[in-house]
Design an enzyme around this catalytic site. Sequence first.
Site, PDB file in Angstrom:
ATOM      1  N   LYS A  38      16.613 -17.692 -56.166  1.00  0.00           N
ATOM      2  CA  LYS A  38      16.677 -16.582 -55.217  1.00  0.00           C
ATOM      3  C   LYS A  38      15.925 -16.944 -53.948  1.00  0.00           C
ATOM      4  O   LYS A  38      14.825 -17.513 -54.008  1.00  0.00           O
ATOM      5  CB  LYS A  38      16.058 -15.324 -55.834  1.00  0.00           C
ATOM      6  CG  LYS A  38      16.017 -14.132 -54.896  1.00  0.00           C
ATOM      7  CD  LYS A  38      15.319 -12.955 -55.551  1.00  0.00           C
ATOM      8  CE  LYS A  38      15.155 -11.795 -54.591  1.00  0.00           C
ATOM      9  NZ  LYS A  38      14.446 -10.652 -55.206  1.00  0.00           N
ATOM     10  N   HIS A  40      15.626 -15.876 -49.338  1.00  0.00           N
ATOM     11  CA  HIS A  40      16.001 -15.013 -48.227  1.00  0.00           C
ATOM     12  C   HIS A  40      16.346 -15.846 -46.992  1.00  0.00           C
ATOM     13  O   HIS A  40      16.245 -15.378 -45.857  1.00  0.00           O
ATOM     14  CB  HIS A  40      14.860 -14.050 -47.891  1.00  0.00           C
ATOM     15  CG  HIS A  40      14.582 -13.037 -48.954  1.00  0.00           C
ATOM     16  ND1 HIS A  40      13.813 -13.313 -50.055  1.00  0.00           N
ATOM     17  CD2 HIS A  40      14.998 -11.754 -49.100  1.00  0.00           C
ATOM     18  CE1 HIS A  40      13.747 -12.245 -50.829  1.00  0.00           C
ATOM     19  NE2 HIS A  40      14.450 -11.288 -50.267  1.00  0.00           N
ATOM     20  N   ARG A  62      22.927  -5.471 -46.678  1.00  0.00           N
ATOM     21  CA  ARG A  62      23.082  -4.013 -46.616  1.00  0.00           C
ATOM     22  C   ARG A  62      22.924  -3.547 -45.185  1.00  0.00           C
ATOM     23  O   ARG A  62      22.486  -4.309 -44.315  1.00  0.00           O
ATOM     24  CB  ARG A  62      22.073  -3.321 -47.537  1.00  0.00           C
ATOM     25  CG  ARG A  62      20.630  -3.462 -47.091  1.00  0.00           C
ATOM     26  CD  ARG A  62      19.624  -3.004 -48.124  1.00  0.00           C
ATOM     27  NE  ARG A  62      19.790  -1.624 -48.540  1.00  0.00           N
ATOM     28  CZ  ARG A  62      18.908  -0.963 -49.287  1.00  0.00           C
ATOM     29  NH1 ARG A  62      17.796  -1.576 -49.700  1.00  0.00           N
ATOM     30  NH2 ARG A  62      19.112   0.282 -49.632  1.00  0.00           N
ATOM     31  N   SER A  70      13.462   0.004 -46.325  1.00  0.00           N
ATOM     32  CA  SER A  70      13.104  -0.709 -47.551  1.00  0.00           C
ATOM     33  C   SER A  70      12.045  -1.772 -47.274  1.00  0.00           C
ATOM     34  O   SER A  70      11.055  -1.896 -48.009  1.00  0.00           O
ATOM     35  CB  SER A  70      14.354  -1.351 -48.155  1.00  0.00           C
ATOM     36  OG  SER A  70      14.032  -2.070 -49.327  1.00  0.00           O
ATOM     37  N   TYR A 124      25.320  -4.227 -50.612  1.00  0.00           N
ATOM     38  CA  TYR A 124      24.528  -3.370 -51.492  1.00  0.00           C
ATOM     39  C   TYR A 124      25.231  -2.031 -51.721  1.00  0.00           C
ATOM     40  O   TYR A 124      25.266  -1.514 -52.844  1.00  0.00           O
ATOM     41  CB  TYR A 124      23.148  -3.150 -50.871  1.00  0.00           C
ATOM     42  CG  TYR A 124      22.253  -2.246 -51.662  1.00  0.00           C
ATOM     43  CD1 TYR A 124      21.510  -2.732 -52.725  1.00  0.00           C
ATOM     44  CD2 TYR A 124      22.133  -0.893 -51.342  1.00  0.00           C
ATOM     45  CE1 TYR A 124      20.673  -1.908 -53.464  1.00  0.00           C
ATOM     46  CE2 TYR A 124      21.304  -0.051 -52.070  1.00  0.00           C
ATOM     47  CZ  TYR A 124      20.578  -0.568 -53.128  1.00  0.00           C
ATOM     48  OH  TYR A 124      19.767   0.254 -53.854  1.00  0.00           O
ATOM     49  N   MET A 163      14.865  -0.996 -63.906  1.00  0.00           N
ATOM     50  CA  MET A 163      14.208  -2.035 -63.117  1.00  0.00           C
ATOM     51  C   MET A 163      12.779  -1.627 -62.740  1.00  0.00           C
ATOM     52  O   MET A 163      11.894  -2.468 -62.645  1.00  0.00           O
ATOM     53  CB  MET A 163      15.026  -2.349 -61.865  1.00  0.00           C
ATOM     54  CG  MET A 163      16.358  -3.021 -62.164  1.00  0.00           C
ATOM     55  SD  MET A 163      17.316  -3.414 -60.681  1.00  0.00           S
ATOM     56  CE  MET A 163      16.337  -4.751 -59.990  1.00  0.00           C
ATOM     57  N   LYS A 190      14.622   3.721 -53.857  1.00  0.00           N
ATOM     58  CA  LYS A 190      15.431   4.801 -54.423  1.00  0.00           C
ATOM     59  C   LYS A 190      16.664   4.315 -55.174  1.00  0.00           C
ATOM     60  O   LYS A 190      17.258   5.061 -55.945  1.00  0.00           O
ATOM     61  CB  LYS A 190      15.857   5.769 -53.314  1.00  0.00           C
ATOM     62  CG  LYS A 190      14.683   6.459 -52.610  1.00  0.00           C
ATOM     63  CD  LYS A 190      13.922   7.345 -53.575  1.00  0.00           C
ATOM     64  CE  LYS A 190      12.786   8.069 -52.867  1.00  0.00           C
ATOM     65  NZ  LYS A 190      12.042   8.969 -53.787  1.00  0.00           N
TER      66      LYS A 190
END
Length: 225
Positions: A38, A40, A62, A70, A124, A163, A190
């Site tokens: 993973k 970015h 997203r 976020s 997303y 999660m 959220k």
Amino acid sequence: MCFDNYITLGLLILQLLSEVHFKRVDAILELPRPRTIKCHLPYRLLPTQILQGKGKIIYTSRNHKDVVQSYYSVFLWGDYLHDETTDGYVDAFVQGNVPIGLWTDHVLSYWTNRNCINILLLKYEDTVKDMSGCVRKIANFLDRKLTDDDVIRITENCDVNRMRENPMTSLQYMKKYTVMREGVGTFINKGKAGYWREVLTPEMSAKIDTMKKPLEGTGLQYDFQ
């Protein structure tokens, strides 16, 4: 602690993660294949082998208004920005003075390469709407066959509440290594699209809207709920 230079903040976070979270390249090479890594990174900073077609890339993006809220929440939780205002962070985000740089540059770097056979682009917003469909799309991209039970099990484990309870996905284990603020910000938010409407003022939203121009004519669009 308020950072005037968000690039400096990004370097500090990278240093922390390198020391306590990641185990560098040697550990990655020791992982059994197929390996999942993973990151970015924008497209141009990916390893040369990947750019030449080795491996597969799953890129999730997203809408930038949800990215702002976020990102800001995570930085508050990590005790990096507790003297910074939301409006100040929005200004930094719009100007690209955050660790990932300009959001538009990042998403367009992958969008312009979307026809490469080793790239799968996901949004997303689509994942939230149809998680099981996205799971099947990923499985197909990776040449994996899943049963209906497999899909159910995966979607259950990807549920936002599940999660939050998992210390490995909620990053609660990071408390052993650094300060994480209680009751301020969070890593798992959220779990829905459009939460920006509850956080950003109309003025902040208008500032972020100025970032849409580079997307015009590219075919890349986002659902702002």
